[in-house]
Design a protein around this motif. Structure first.
Motif, mmCIF file in Angstrom:
data_model
loop_
_atom_site.group_PDB
_atom_site.id
_atom_site.type_symbol
_atom_site.label_atom_id
_atom_site.label_comp_id
_atom_site.label_asym_id
_atom_site.label_seq_id
_atom_site.Cartn_x
_atom_site.Cartn_y
_atom_site.Cartn_z
ATOM 1 N N THR A 1 0.837 -1.199 0.000
ATOM 2 C CA THR A 1 0.000 0.000 0.000
ATOM 3 C C THR A 1 0.870 1.246 0.000
ATOM 4 O O THR A 1 1.832 1.331 0.773
ATOM 5 C CB THR A 1 -0.921 0.015 1.237
ATOM 6 N N ILE A 2 0.531 2.197 -0.851
ATOM 7 C CA ILE A 2 1.227 3.469 -0.913
ATOM 8 C C ILE A 2 0.189 4.581 -0.810
ATOM 9 O O ILE A 2 -0.753 4.642 -1.605
ATOM 10 C CB ILE A 2 2.052 3.605 -2.209
ATOM 11 N N VAL A 3 0.334 5.430 0.201
ATOM 12 C CA VAL A 3 -0.599 6.538 0.426
ATOM 13 C C VAL A 3 -0.029 7.792 -0.228
ATOM 14 O O VAL A 3 1.143 8.129 -0.027
ATOM 15 C CB VAL A 3 -0.836 6.767 1.928
ATOM 16 N N ILE A 4 -0.852 8.470 -1.004
ATOM 17 C CA ILE A 4 -0.419 9.642 -1.756
ATOM 18 C C ILE A 4 -1.278 10.827 -1.371
ATOM 19 O O ILE A 4 -2.506 10.776 -1.477
ATOM 20 C CB ILE A 4 -0.521 9.395 -3.267
ATOM 21 N N LYS A 5 -0.642 11.899 -0.902
ATOM 22 C CA LYS A 5 -1.355 13.154 -0.669
ATOM 23 C C LYS A 5 -1.284 13.967 -1.963
ATOM 24 O O LYS A 5 -0.215 14.320 -2.442
ATOM 25 C CB LYS A 5 -0.732 13.923 0.493
ATOM 26 N N TYR A 6 -2.446 14.239 -2.534
ATOM 27 C CA TYR A 6 -2.584 14.908 -3.829
ATOM 28 C C TYR A 6 -3.028 16.343 -3.595
ATOM 29 O O TYR A 6 -4.089 16.589 -3.027
ATOM 30 C CB TYR A 6 -3.619 14.146 -4.653
ATOM 31 N N LEU B 1 -11.140 0.923 3.875
ATOM 32 C CA LEU B 1 -10.050 1.017 2.909
ATOM 33 C C LEU B 1 -9.558 -0.369 2.496
ATOM 34 O O LEU B 1 -9.341 -0.634 1.309
ATOM 35 C CB LEU B 1 -8.894 1.825 3.494
ATOM 36 N N THR B 2 -9.364 -1.251 3.463
ATOM 37 C CA THR B 2 -8.898 -2.596 3.137
ATOM 38 C C THR B 2 -9.941 -3.361 2.333
ATOM 39 O O THR B 2 -9.591 -4.159 1.457
ATOM 40 C CB THR B 2 -8.533 -3.367 4.416
ATOM 41 N N ALA B 3 -11.222 -3.097 2.607
ATOM 42 C CA ALA B 3 -12.286 -3.752 1.836
ATOM 43 C C ALA B 3 -12.258 -3.299 0.379
ATOM 44 O O ALA B 3 -12.385 -4.116 -0.540
ATOM 45 C CB ALA B 3 -13.645 -3.453 2.464
ATOM 46 N N LEU B 4 -12.089 -2.003 0.167
ATOM 47 C CA LEU B 4 -12.018 -1.484 -1.201
ATOM 48 C C LEU B 4 -10.775 -2.001 -1.919
ATOM 49 O O LEU B 4 -10.841 -2.379 -3.099
ATOM 50 C CB LEU B 4 -12.025 0.044 -1.182
ATOM 51 N N GLU B 5 -9.638 -2.009 -1.231
ATOM 52 C CA GLU B 5 -8.402 -2.511 -1.840
ATOM 53 C C GLU B 5 -8.551 -3.963 -2.267
ATOM 54 O O GLU B 5 -8.098 -4.354 -3.348
ATOM 55 C CB GLU B 5 -7.239 -2.382 -0.860
ATOM 56 N N SER B 6 -9.177 -4.772 -1.435
ATOM 57 C CA SER B 6 -9.310 -6.199 -1.743
ATOM 58 C C SER B 6 -10.178 -6.443 -2.962
ATOM 59 O O SER B 6 -10.067 -7.487 -3.611
ATOM 60 C CB SER B 6 -9.894 -6.941 -0.528
ATOM 61 N N GLN B 7 -11.036 -5.484 -3.299
ATOM 62 C CA GLN B 7 -11.912 -5.602 -4.459
ATOM 63 C C GLN B 7 -11.366 -4.860 -5.677
ATOM 64 O O GLN B 7 -12.052 -4.725 -6.687
ATOM 65 C CB GLN B 7 -13.312 -5.079 -4.111
ATOM 66 N N GLY B 8 -10.140 -4.381 -5.591
ATOM 67 C CA GLY B 8 -9.497 -3.758 -6.737
ATOM 68 C C GLY B 8 -9.812 -2.297 -6.949
ATOM 69 O O GLY B 8 -9.535 -1.746 -8.020
ATOM 70 N N ILE C 1 -3.428 4.666 -12.124
ATOM 71 C CA ILE C 1 -3.951 3.493 -12.831
ATOM 72 C C ILE C 1 -2.837 2.491 -13.095
ATOM 73 O O ILE C 1 -3.006 1.281 -12.894
ATOM 74 C CB ILE C 1 -4.631 3.929 -14.145
ATOM 75 N N LEU C 2 -1.674 2.978 -13.536
ATOM 76 C CA LEU C 2 -0.544 2.081 -13.787
ATOM 77 C C LEU C 2 -0.128 1.364 -12.504
ATOM 78 O O LEU C 2 0.139 0.155 -12.510
ATOM 79 C CB LEU C 2 0.623 2.866 -14.372
ATOM 80 N N MET C 3 -0.060 2.109 -11.394
ATOM 81 C CA MET C 3 0.297 1.493 -10.119
ATOM 82 C C MET C 3 -0.634 0.333 -9.791
ATOM 83 O O MET C 3 -0.187 -0.742 -9.376
ATOM 84 C CB MET C 3 0.244 2.533 -9.002
ATOM 85 N N LYS C 4 -1.917 0.554 -9.978
ATOM 86 C CA LYS C 4 -2.893 -0.486 -9.653
ATOM 87 C C LYS C 4 -2.743 -1.703 -10.559
ATOM 88 O O LYS C 4 -2.815 -2.850 -10.102
ATOM 89 C CB LYS C 4 -4.314 0.090 -9.771
ATOM 90 N N TYR C 5 -2.476 -1.461 -11.845
ATOM 91 C CA TYR C 5 -2.346 -2.571 -12.793
ATOM 92 C C TYR C 5 -1.098 -3.415 -12.550
ATOM 93 O O TYR C 5 -1.065 -4.590 -12.938
ATOM 94 C CB TYR C 5 -2.359 -2.046 -14.230
ATOM 95 N N VAL C 6 -0.049 -2.841 -11.921
ATOM 96 C CA VAL C 6 1.146 -3.642 -11.637
ATOM 97 C C VAL C 6 1.119 -4.189 -10.212
ATOM 98 O O VAL C 6 2.137 -4.665 -9.703
ATOM 99 C CB VAL C 6 2.447 -2.841 -11.890
ATOM 100 N N GLY C 7 -0.037 -4.122 -9.558
ATOM 101 C CA GLY C 7 -0.207 -4.799 -8.282
ATOM 102 C C GLY C 7 0.048 -3.979 -7.040
ATOM 103 O O GLY C 7 0.099 -4.517 -5.935
ATOM 104 N N ILE C 8 0.203 -2.664 -7.191
ATOM 105 C CA ILE C 8 0.373 -1.777 -6.042
ATOM 106 C C ILE C 8 -0.994 -1.249 -5.626
ATOM 107 O O ILE C 8 -1.878 -1.049 -6.463
ATOM 108 C CB ILE C 8 1.320 -0.612 -6.394
ATOM 109 N N ASN C 9 -1.190 -0.996 -4.325
ATOM 110 C CA ASN C 9 -2.464 -0.488 -3.818
ATOM 111 C C ASN C 9 -2.330 0.986 -3.418
ATOM 112 O O ASN C 9 -1.938 1.299 -2.293
ATOM 113 C CB ASN C 9 -2.919 -1.303 -2.605
ATOM 114 N N PRO C 10 -2.637 1.917 -4.339
ATOM 115 C CA PRO C 10 -2.566 3.335 -3.978
ATOM 116 C C PRO C 10 -3.804 3.773 -3.203
ATOM 117 O O PRO C 10 -4.924 3.324 -3.483
ATOM 118 C CB PRO C 10 -2.496 4.040 -5.342
ATOM 119 N N VAL C 11 -3.596 4.626 -2.220
ATOM 120 C CA VAL C 11 -4.676 5.286 -1.479
ATOM 121 C C VAL C 11 -4.417 6.780 -1.592
ATOM 122 O O VAL C 11 -3.325 7.251 -1.265
ATOM 123 C CB VAL C 11 -4.703 4.858 -0.002
#
Length: 298
Positions: free
Chosen positions: A24-29, A165-172, A48-58
């Motif tokens: 998981t990587i948390v990003i303040k935007y 947050l963990t529930a959303l991450e687990s569902q992609g 989007i790229l982060m998510k497709y390569v298996g990283i979980n951005p928040v």
């Protein structure tokens, strides 16, 4: 770029993709990256790229300039005390309307339109961000007790409930969080987005906390050629000293405090990087050199 150069970039990124897979990587935007249309698109594509390569951005986003702009249009004056927006009932309604109803939805909509799967959240959803009222003190003399200044519905993070947050991450899905918390009285509180990001990163024990800013990173005293220089790496203790000794000031202080909180609670690293630079997140994550300032415990 030639085909060979493209392949070399991918090869350089490969060990980092492997290292951060499933993390998981948390990003303040915030900052310029949120208002420039080109940079907004680049940010969404990075996520989007982060998510497709298996990283979980928040994502935790700000929105101070947007709030001030809407308040001005409505004829409501913005007042600040020690850098905090005085937030009465009327102002809190505007803050929540802008952050949750406008800025959050724009970020979510852009990510989804470009091929991602994002879900917008307020800190009130699922009691995600539990807040308590922030107290501001004004010191009037050595022998007199400090005066407590009432700045209304301005809060600080009391706790984070990570379940949603963990529930959303687990569902992609990519969670996108507006920095509005809920107090014990059930009312909404306006919270600094940097501090929310730090608290979320700590609670999730994120691999990294990345703060996007409008400067190259943490700047320190320079030499003859330049009055300031970019500090590439700092330890927890060095950051504490920089704050106490006045080496850093203004908006950099809450950013550094957010980094310290994240590290203290279990994040591995924190980074302050220049959001004005295209694909700054990818450059930090997937290149040997990285960008900005890295902050670590040791």
């Amino acid at each position: 770029m030639s085909a060979t150069s493209t392949a070399q970039v991918l090869i350089e990124a490969l060990p980092y993709i492997k290292k951060f897979y499933g993390k998981t990587i948390v990003i303040k935007y915030g900052g310029h990256a949120m208002v420039d249309s080109h940079l907004k698109k680049q940010f969404a594509l990075d996520i989007i790229l982060m998510k497709y390569v298996g990283i979980n951005p928040v994502i935790v986003h700000g929105g101070g300039p947007q709030i001030s702009r809407i308040m001005k249009r409505m004829g409501i004056e913005s007042t600040f005390v020690q850098g905090q927006r005085v937030t009465d009932e009327e102002t809190m309604s505007v803050v929540e309307m802008v952050l949750v109803g406008t800025v959050n939805k724009e970020i979510v909509g852009l990510i989804n339109r470009l091929g991602g799967r994002a879900v917008g959240l307020s800190g009130r959803d699922g009691d995600l961000i539990r807040a308590e009222r922030m107290k501001i003190y004004k010191y009037t003399g050595d022998e007199r007790p400090p005066e407590i200044i009432d700045i209304g519905r301005v809060g600080k993070v009391h706790d984070v409930n990570p379940g949603v947050l963990t529930a959303l991450e687990s569902q992609g899905f990519v969670p996108v969080i507006a920095p509005v918390g809920v107090g014990p009285d059930g009312h909404a509180y306006n919270i600094n987005a940097d501090l929310v990001a730090g608290a979320v990163a700590g609670k999730l024990r994120a691999e990294k906390l990345i703060l996007l800013t409008d400067v190259p990173g943490v700047l320190g005293p320079g030499g003859e050629d330049s009055p300031q220089r970019l500090i590439h790496s700092m330890s927890f203790r060095e950051v504490e000293n920089a704050i106490s000794q006045g080496v850093v000031s203004g908006g950099m202080i809450p950013k550094l405090k957010a980094c310290l909180k994240a590290l203290k609670k279990g994040s591995r690293k924190a980074h302050i990087i220049d959001g004005r630079r295209e694909h700054a997140i990818l450059l930090e994550l997937f290149t040997d050199a990285g960008v900005g300032t890295e902050i670590v415990m040791a």
